[in-house]
Scaffold this motif. Structure first.
Motif, short mmCIF file in Angstrom:
data_model
loop_
_atom_site.label_atom_id
_atom_site.label_comp_id
_atom_site.label_asym_id
_atom_site.label_seq_id
_atom_site.Cartn_x
_atom_site.Cartn_y
_atom_site.Cartn_z
N TYR A 75 0.83 -1.21 0.00
CA TYR A 75 0.00 0.00 0.00
C TYR A 75 0.86 1.26 0.00
O TYR A 75 0.57 2.23 -0.71
CB TYR A 75 -0.92 -0.02 1.22
N GLU A 132 -5.74 1.35 -3.99
CA GLU A 132 -6.60 0.33 -3.41
C GLU A 132 -5.79 -0.94 -3.24
O GLU A 132 -4.89 -1.24 -4.02
CB GLU A 132 -7.79 0.08 -4.34
N LEU A 142 -7.17 -7.87 -0.75
CA LEU A 142 -6.64 -8.95 0.08
C LEU A 142 -7.16 -10.28 -0.44
O LEU A 142 -8.36 -10.53 -0.41
CB LEU A 142 -7.05 -8.74 1.54
N LEU A 154 -8.36 -7.87 9.20
CA LEU A 154 -8.81 -6.49 8.99
C LEU A 154 -8.56 -5.64 10.23
O LEU A 154 -8.18 -4.46 10.13
CB LEU A 154 -10.29 -6.48 8.61
N THR A 170 -6.17 -2.42 9.82
CA THR A 170 -6.76 -1.09 9.93
C THR A 170 -6.51 -0.43 11.28
O THR A 170 -6.83 0.74 11.48
CB THR A 170 -8.28 -1.14 9.69
N LEU A 191 -9.48 -0.66 1.10
CA LEU A 191 -9.34 -2.12 1.06
C LEU A 191 -10.45 -2.78 0.26
O LEU A 191 -11.59 -2.32 0.23
CB LEU A 191 -9.35 -2.69 2.49
N VAL A 224 -15.59 -2.88 4.91
CA VAL A 224 -15.13 -3.03 3.52
C VAL A 224 -16.32 -2.85 2.58
O VAL A 224 -17.40 -3.39 2.83
CB VAL A 224 -14.48 -4.41 3.31
#
Length: 335
Positions: free
Chosen positions: A185, A191, A194, A210, A214, A238, A261
């Motif tokens: 990233y 973007e 995953l 996640l 995050t 994501l 998401v």
């Protein structure tokens, strides 16, 4: 007999879910790349046109990888001009392509492509199998690709594969995946997708990754606001990419939606796999995803009947029925 219109489940919204989801359709690229029989360029172009007509706003069209590695997509330069009318009619339509290196980027930019993707790995074994490089070496290769694409005004997506399990290494530690994801990233990707490349993820595992990525506390919203900006990825950057090897793709998707998401990868008719991981079976079927999302009252912009008809059409070209349960249910197609 049900009174529901064809292709429409009963909508019963659930709390804590997004109002809309953007589907990143990968059928034309990831879905077809493993097919042994060459699909004619004109059929691929028609496939993309039909997907767009069904309401999909992001359709990954092809890959500018060397033909030696993915012969099915050797016609990328011939395909893209056949799609120019789509973006001319609808400038909002996104037709990203995969580029493995700077040469692939050059070929894509020469054809006016405005959105590209690079494909990294969370594990050393897959990085070597897929790119013949270590994770560090692959990131070094991607850095100028991302920088040059951004300088040219293109949007860049980063794929991270083997986020939940690897056929050579087994389960992949959450911290290892998060570290690789952050590095990819930080190259400048707009973007980050995953990938559960071999389909071994389960909902708790999705939630844990996640949360780690995050900076959200366990049970949090996944906003990424509790961690340091230097080591987290905002949840609105994501996407998730699940394979349905063990029948977990929809439950994993729901877990991701509950964490905030709003971008989900899927493949029309459930086409696809991975040429470098034999245990990677089909992607999450777009129709199955749309059925669930519409049932939850989540907007997608997709006409499910038209999409199902498109998958049946492509299945006929491939000589086998669609593996999507929703396609079979709506079209009475035999398994």
């Amino acid at each position: 007999m049900s009174d529901l219109p064809a292709g429409l489940p009963m909508a019963v919204p659930a709390a804590g879910l997004p109002e809309a989801v953007r589907i990143h359709e990968v059928g034309a690229r990831d879905g077809l790349q493993n097919e042994k029989t060459t699909v004619p360029t004109e059929v691929k172009a028609e496939f993309v046109h039909r997907l767009a007509a069904a309401g999909l706003g992001t359709i990954e069209a092809t890959s500018f990888v060397h033909p030696k590695w993915v012969p099915q997509l050797a016609d990328a330069a011939e395909l893209m001009p056949l799609l120019a009318d789509l973006t001319a009619r609808d400038p909002a339509l996104r037709l990203p392509v995969l580029v493995p290196n700077e040469r692939g980027l050059d070929r894509a930019l020469e054809l006016g492509v405005t959105e590209v993707a690079v494909f990294g790995s969370a594990t050393e074994s897959f990085a070597r199998a897929n790119l013949n490089r270590t994770v560090d070496e692959s990131l070094a290769m991607f850095a100028p690709v991302v920088a040059r694409a951004k300088a040219a005004g293109a949007r860049v997506r980063g794929y991270l594969s083997m986020c939940f399990g690897d056929p050579w290494e087994g389960p992949v530690p959450v911290a290892q995946v998060a570290a690789a994801a952050r590095r990819l990233y930080e190259l400048g990707c707009d973007e980050l997708s995953l990938g559960d490349t071999i389909g071994v993820a389960t909902p708790g595992h999705v939630t844990a990754l996640l949360d780690e990525l995050t900076g959200s506390p366990a049970g949090g919203t996944g906003t990424g606001t509790t961690g340091s900006p230097t080591n987290t990825v905002p949840v609105d950057r994501l996407a998730v990419h699940f394979h349905d090897t063990y029948g977990q793709a929809l439950s994993n998707t729901l877990a991701a939606l509950q964490k905030g998401v709003t971008v989900v990868d899927a493949s029309a008719g459930g086409l696809g796999g991975c040429p470098y991981a034999k245990s990677a079976t089909g992607n999450l079927a777009t129709e199955d995803l749309v059925w669930m999302l519409h049932g939850l009252g989540i907007r997608t912009g997709v006409d499910l009947d038209r999409l199902s008809a498109t998958s049946v059409w492509m299945a006929e070209h491939l000589g086998r029925p669609s593996p999507s349960r929703t396609v079979r249910a709506l079209t009475h197609q035999e398994q």
